[in-house]
Enzyme design. Structure first.
Site, PDB file in Angstrom:
ATOM      1  N   GLU A 233       0.814  -1.205   0.000  1.00  0.00           N
ATOM      2  CA  GLU A 233       0.000   0.000   0.000  1.00  0.00           C
ATOM      3  C   GLU A 233       0.854   1.265   0.000  1.00  0.00           C
ATOM      4  O   GLU A 233       0.568   2.210  -0.713  1.00  0.00           O
ATOM      5  CB  GLU A 233      -0.882  -0.015   1.264  1.00  0.00           C
ATOM      6  CG  GLU A 233      -2.027   0.937   1.230  1.00  0.00           C
ATOM      7  CD  GLU A 233      -3.113   0.463   0.274  1.00  0.00           C
ATOM      8  OE1 GLU A 233      -3.875   1.329  -0.157  1.00  0.00           O
ATOM      9  OE2 GLU A 233      -3.165  -0.735  -0.037  1.00  0.00           O
ATOM     10  N   ASP A 234       1.888   1.262   0.795  1.00  0.00           N
ATOM     11  CA  ASP A 234       2.581   2.523   1.102  1.00  0.00           C
ATOM     12  C   ASP A 234       4.012   2.617   0.586  1.00  0.00           C
ATOM     13  O   ASP A 234       4.700   3.589   0.874  1.00  0.00           O
ATOM     14  CB  ASP A 234       2.618   2.730   2.632  1.00  0.00           C
ATOM     15  CG  ASP A 234       1.224   2.863   3.215  1.00  0.00           C
ATOM     16  OD1 ASP A 234       0.315   3.218   2.455  1.00  0.00           O
ATOM     17  OD2 ASP A 234       1.052   2.602   4.415  1.00  0.00           O
TER      18      ASP A 234
END
Ligand code: MN
Length: 476
Positions: free
Chosen positions: A76-77
């Site tokens: 996600e990051d």
């Protein structure tokens, strides 16, 4: 939080850590998140996944789950993708991580809709309940650091915790985690009430301390006299939010609430529980309506214990809970208790999820006459499903029967979208309309406003009755 601290926590649980895997996951994670910081603008981001992993270690989960916890925010990051995780750590971990990543694809579109999506997400996200356990551990740490977020976000996160995460934790029998989540969210939702109540509760518990030590001493003498082995005797307070709810419900005052503390006795065998029960009920006067045998009749989430409330020393009313060590583990960890190593081997019980009725089924399951293993295999059967969960590009979730295709999806959204469907992207890739959809796929329909209608051969692969009816209608 270092990987050594995580490993030593696993050891404290008398479990065998997979040191090689955990170190590799830890290093991979630290490198991936390098340069990122948390909302407090000081803490390196890596501290968050490491804390999540620590919670999972404290729950006695296996190294695979803990490694997935370390990696849960990577796709996600960071620049690293789920494919990188697959290549480095294999399919099982990649699947767990992608199950968690799916949660954050839900976009916020008004609270009710969001809650509904999140609810479905819990059912769909995971091929395996371990994804949910990681997501709950993630939420716990996010609440612990919630004060660093802007105010408007705090309430939403706290509210969503009580509405979604807490009931899920409760259904799965994760009582420790449930209480922790509640108590962390409580002050953000009811700041005034929490500020007023919490010091009073702490004060009251402090006052009770001496008394609890006294009855603890008394019962230990009695148990020894009767030659009953016990593993521990301890007083334990109910959660703060639980007490608050009880006060609301009973419209009572803290002084009149006698069950904010329970005494808990842990013994080696189930038959010892009944011996201890009779000792307590002979020593003091039991309140008959407050006796519960959850050993013979376990709760739906697997909870087992004997409960009795007695008029104890000095006329004080005290609740006692009596259980074995195994029952205690299930009481605190619920479903997670089944992922512990058994005789040095990983217990591979997995609970594939995927029906929108899943939580209801869990509630309806009556397992009073079954043992834990039967319970799990029945649970598995009940929730084994013929539904799949599909994402729209906007982050909504639909459930469709297994075998459904993009055409079913298009008609499910709207007849007009079905009739003008010219193609589809599955997870961002152009795909043929007859491709069978998989759980958690994200589907985008290519809409052609000039299209005259469906094509006859869609009937060869459209699965739902609704789509087939609409296609026939448009063709005729
Ligand atoms: Mn996270």
């Amino acid at each position: 939080m270092t990987v050594e601290q995580i490993i030593s926590t696993i050891r404290q649980k008398k479990l065998q850590p997979d040191r090689e895997l955990l170190s590799r996951a830890y290093d991979f994670m630290v490198k991936a998140h390098e340069g990122q910081i948390r909302a407090d603008k000081i803490t390196p981001y890596a501290e968050h996944p490491a804390m999540v992993a620590l919670t999972l270690a404290e729950m006695g989960l296996d190294s695979t789950t803990i490694a997935a916890g370390l990696l849960h925010d990577v796709p996600e990051d960071t620049a690293r993708t789920i494919d990188d995780i697959y290549d480095t750590f294999g399919q099982e971990i990649a699947q767990l991580v992608s199950g968690i990543t799916k949660f954050s694809q839900i976009r916020y579109q008004g609270f009710d809709r969001y809650i509904e999506s999140l609810r479905k997400m819990f059912l769909a996200a995971s091929q395996d309940i371990r994804s949910i356990l990681i997501k709950l551990a993630d939420r716990k740490h996010n609440l612990e650091t919630l004060k660093n977020l802007p105010e408007y976000k705090r309430e939403r996160v706290a509210k969503e915790t009580l509405e979604i995460y807490v009931p899920v934790a409760a259904r799965l029998g994760l009582n420790n985690l449930k209480t922790t989540l509640e108590d962390l969210a409580f002050p953000y939702i009811y700041p005034r009430e929490a500020q007023e109540l919490i010091p009073k509760i702490i004060d009251r518990l402090e006052n009770k301390k001496e008394y609890l030590e006294k009855i603890n001493h008394l019962i230990q003498i009695e148990l020894k006299k009767q030659n009953i082995k016990f593993l521990s005797v301890a007083g334990r307070a109910k959660g703060l939010y639980g007490i608050y709810r009880k006060l609301q419900l009973k419209k009572s005052s803290l002084e009149n609430l006698y069950d904010i503390i329970a005494m808990r006795i842990i013994v080696p065998h189930a038959h010892d529980c009944y011996k201890v029960l009779s000792i307590i009920q002979n020593l003091w006067i039991p309140l008959p309506e407050r006796y519960k045998d959850y050993i013979a009749h376990a709760k739906v989430n697997g909870y087992q214990s004997l409960h009795t409330t007695v008029i104890c020393e000095d006329e004080e009313i005290v609740e006692w809970q009596i259980r074995t060590e195994q029952m205690h583990r299930v009481a605190e960890l619920g479903v997670a208790a089944h992922w512990r190593y058994k005789e040095g081997q990983l217990n591979p019980n997995r609970l594939p999820t995927g029906t929108n009725r899943w939580l209801d089924e869990l509630l309806l399951l009556d397992q009073s006459t079954e043992n834990q293993n039967d319970y799990l295999s029945r649970l598995k059967e009940e929730i084994m499903t013929n539904r799949i969960f599909i994402f729209t590009p906007a982050g909504d979730i639909l459930d469709l029967p297994t075998g459904a295709t993009a055409v079913d999806f298009a008609y499910h959204i709207h007849t007009d979208i079905g009739n003008h469907c010219a193609g589809c992207r599955i997870n961002g890739k152009m795909s043929s309309l007859e491709t069978i959809l998989q759980n958690n796929d994200t589907i985008e329909i290519i809409y052609d406003k000039n299209r005259l209608g469906p094509s006859r051969d869609w009937l060869n692969f459209a699965k739902t009755r609704h789509a087939r009816e609409q296609i026939r209608r448009a063709l005729s």
